[in-house]
Motif scaffolding. Structure first.
Motif, PDB file in Angstrom:
ATOM      1  N   UNK A 232       0.825  -1.204   0.000  1.00 56.47           N
ATOM      2  CA  UNK A 232       0.000   0.000   0.000  1.00 56.47           C
ATOM      3  C   UNK A 232       0.861   1.256   0.000  1.00 56.47           C
ATOM      4  N   UNK A 233       1.970   1.222   0.720  1.00 62.24           N
ATOM      5  CA  UNK A 233       2.895   2.360   0.737  1.00 62.24           C
ATOM      6  C   UNK A 233       3.431   2.631  -0.662  1.00 62.24           C
ATOM      7  N   UNK A 234       3.826   1.556  -1.354  1.00 59.91           N
ATOM      8  CA  UNK A 234       4.321   1.696  -2.722  1.00 59.91           C
ATOM      9  C   UNK A 234       3.214   2.222  -3.633  1.00 59.91           C
ATOM     10  N   UNK A 235       1.998   1.679  -3.469  1.00 60.27           N
ATOM     11  CA  UNK A 235       0.885   2.109  -4.300  1.00 60.27           C
ATOM     12  C   UNK A 235       0.565   3.577  -4.118  1.00 60.27           C
ATOM     13  N   UNK A 236       0.539   4.034  -2.868  1.00 55.61           N
ATOM     14  CA  UNK A 236       0.200   5.431  -2.581  1.00 55.61           C
ATOM     15  C   UNK A 236       1.315   6.384  -3.012  1.00 55.61           C
ATOM     16  N   UNK A 237       2.568   6.019  -2.736  1.00 50.86           N
ATOM     17  CA  UNK A 237       3.692   6.928  -2.985  1.00 50.86           C
ATOM     18  C   UNK A 237       4.097   6.947  -4.456  1.00 50.86           C
ATOM     19  N   UNK A 238       4.108   5.778  -5.095  1.00 53.63           N
ATOM     20  CA  UNK A 238       4.684   5.675  -6.437  1.00 53.63           C
ATOM     21  C   UNK A 238       3.669   5.447  -7.559  1.00 53.63           C
ATOM     22  N   UNK A 239       2.526   4.841  -7.258  1.00 54.55           N
ATOM     23  CA  UNK A 239       1.623   4.421  -8.334  1.00 54.55           C
ATOM     24  C   UNK A 239       0.344   5.244  -8.430  1.00 54.55           C
ATOM     25  N   UNK A 240       0.214   6.286  -7.638  1.00 54.87           N
ATOM     26  CA  UNK A 240      -0.936   7.171  -7.758  1.00 54.87           C
ATOM     27  C   UNK A 240      -2.233   6.604  -7.231  1.00 54.87           C
ATOM     28  N   UNK A 241      -2.157   5.590  -6.368  1.00 55.51           N
ATOM     29  CA  UNK A 241      -3.374   5.001  -5.820  1.00 55.51           C
ATOM     30  C   UNK A 241      -3.850   5.822  -4.624  1.00 55.51           C
ATOM     31  N   UNK A 242      -5.171   5.965  -4.512  1.00 55.12           N
ATOM     32  CA  UNK A 242      -5.753   6.816  -3.486  1.00 55.12           C
ATOM     33  C   UNK A 242      -6.959   6.146  -2.849  1.00 55.12           C
ATOM     34  N   UNK A 243      -7.319   6.642  -1.671  1.00 54.44           N
ATOM     35  CA  UNK A 243      -8.553   6.217  -1.021  1.00 54.44           C
ATOM     36  C   UNK A 243      -9.706   7.009  -1.607  1.00 54.44           C
ATOM     37  N   UNK A 244     -10.775   6.337  -2.052  1.00 49.81           N
ATOM     38  CA  UNK A 244     -11.922   7.048  -2.611  1.00 49.81           C
ATOM     39  C   UNK A 244     -12.843   7.539  -1.497  1.00 49.81           C
ATOM     40  N   UNK A 245     -13.645   8.547  -1.795  1.00 50.61           N
ATOM     41  CA  UNK A 245     -14.626   9.033  -0.826  1.00 50.61           C
ATOM     42  C   UNK A 245     -14.137  10.176   0.040  1.00 50.61           C
ATOM     43  N   UNK A 246     -12.961  10.712  -0.245  1.00 48.89           N
ATOM     44  CA  UNK A 246     -12.467  11.856   0.517  1.00 48.89           C
ATOM     45  C   UNK A 246     -12.253  11.551   1.987  1.00 48.89           C
ATOM     46  N   UNK A 247     -12.668  12.505   2.844  1.00 48.58           N
ATOM     47  CA  UNK A 247     -12.465  12.348   4.279  1.00 48.58           C
ATOM     48  C   UNK A 247     -13.237  11.185   4.860  1.00 48.58           C
ATOM     49  N   UNK A 248     -14.458  10.983   4.362  1.00 51.64           N
ATOM     50  CA  UNK A 248     -15.267   9.863   4.844  1.00 51.64           C
ATOM     51  C   UNK A 248     -14.602   8.538   4.463  1.00 51.64           C
ATOM     52  N   UNK A 249     -14.098   8.467   3.241  1.00 54.68           N
ATOM     53  CA  UNK A 249     -13.420   7.248   2.797  1.00 54.68           C
ATOM     54  C   UNK A 249     -12.183   6.968   3.631  1.00 54.68           C
TER      55      UNK A 249
END
Length: 287
Positions: A232-249
């Motif tokens: 998940x760290x790699x996905x968030x930092x390097x691959x542009x992956x994000x949590x959907x739904x903003x603050x609620x998500x």
């Protein structure tokens, strides 16, 4: 959010393969590698792990790393009842609560995991940077775990990181192969990533085998959690992956991760409790 059902089903099947392999490896953990290489049961464990890995690779084509990787905790959820059947005992209430909380946490993560750019691949620069960072982390964890009398949990953490990084590299190779076909194998980035996957998978298997010498529960829990954290760290930092739904998500993700962590903790404590002598004798043969 459109849930990639194919990715979820493949993740569940992959976790089942890994769980079966883990239970068999734990039963043989006290034996040296030279002896294991001559035991068909150990090769069956390796075959189950390979099946789990193959299904995991396919899952990465249908879902982002931040969605696929957390499903690795199902390995522990599935390993508990399998181990109970082999030991001829019932699943305890603590184990049952742990399973429910872990699955509930996974469902929450499933609802908010997403990506901004589809299924992404690492660039050449990102790949080299990731491999250097992984080498430092694994050398450090492996060194701590090799100290006489040290906890096998360091080795379990090294195994989880190995498999988490390997999954990120696998996603990169899969994206290139899907887009360019077999000609992608001539791409230096794909070639390096493929070689690194083989090395990391082998290292992760050896780290895992050695970590089980003190039992299955705690090491499997640590490696199972370290794996998605690294990915998940790699996905968030390097691959542009994000949590959907903003603050609620983000809030749902935090609560879900907490529920899964509590569930894994319950499963680990339950696995660490001593069983009846007959069961213990059946599961831990002297080397």
């Amino acid at each position: 959010m459109s849930v990639p059902i194919a990715a979820v089903l493949l993740c569940v099947a992959s976790a089942a393969g890994y769980a079966g392999g883990a239970v068999l490896q734990e039963r043989l953990a006290q034996r040296p590698i030279g002896v294991l290489l001559r035991m068909p049961l150990w090769w069956l464990a390796i075959a189950l792990n390979c099946a789990g890995a193959a299904l995991h690779v396919v899952a990465l084509r249908f879902g982002p790393l931040s969605l696929v990787q957390p499903f690795g905790v199902l390995t522990l959820v599935m390993a508990v009842p399998v181990a109970a059947v082999i030991a001829r005992r019932a699943v305890t209430r603590v184990e049952g609560r742990g399973i429910v909380l872990t699955v509930a946490g996974l469902i929450g993560i499933l609802l908010v995991a997403g990506t901004t750019n589809g299924i992404a691949a690492l660039s050449s620069a990102q790949l080299l940077g990731l491999l250097m960072a992984a080498a430092v982390v694994l050398t450090t964890l492996g060194g701590w775990g090799a100290v006489p009398g040290a906890s096998g949990l360091w080795l379990a953490a090294a195994a989880g990181v190995s498999f988490g990084v390997s999954s990120a590299l696998t996603q990169t190779v899969t994206v290139h192969l899907t887009g360019d076909g077999l000609s992608a194998l001539l791409n230096p980035t794909v070639a390096v990533a493929g070689l690194a996957i083989a090395v990391l998978a082998s290292a992760g298997t050896l780290f895992t085998q050695r970590s089980y010498r003190g039992g299955l529960g705690a090491p499997l829990a640590v490696s199972t959690l370290a794996n998605p954290v690294a990915a998940a760290t790699i996905g968030m930092v390097l691959l542009g992956e994000r949590i959907t739904g903003g603050g609620v998500g983000a809030l749902i993700a935090v609560v879900s991760a907490g529920a899964a962590a509590v569930g894994v903790s319950l499963l680990t404590r339950a696995q660490a409790r001593p069983r009846m002598p007959a069961s213990s004798t059946a599961q831990h043969c002297p080397s």
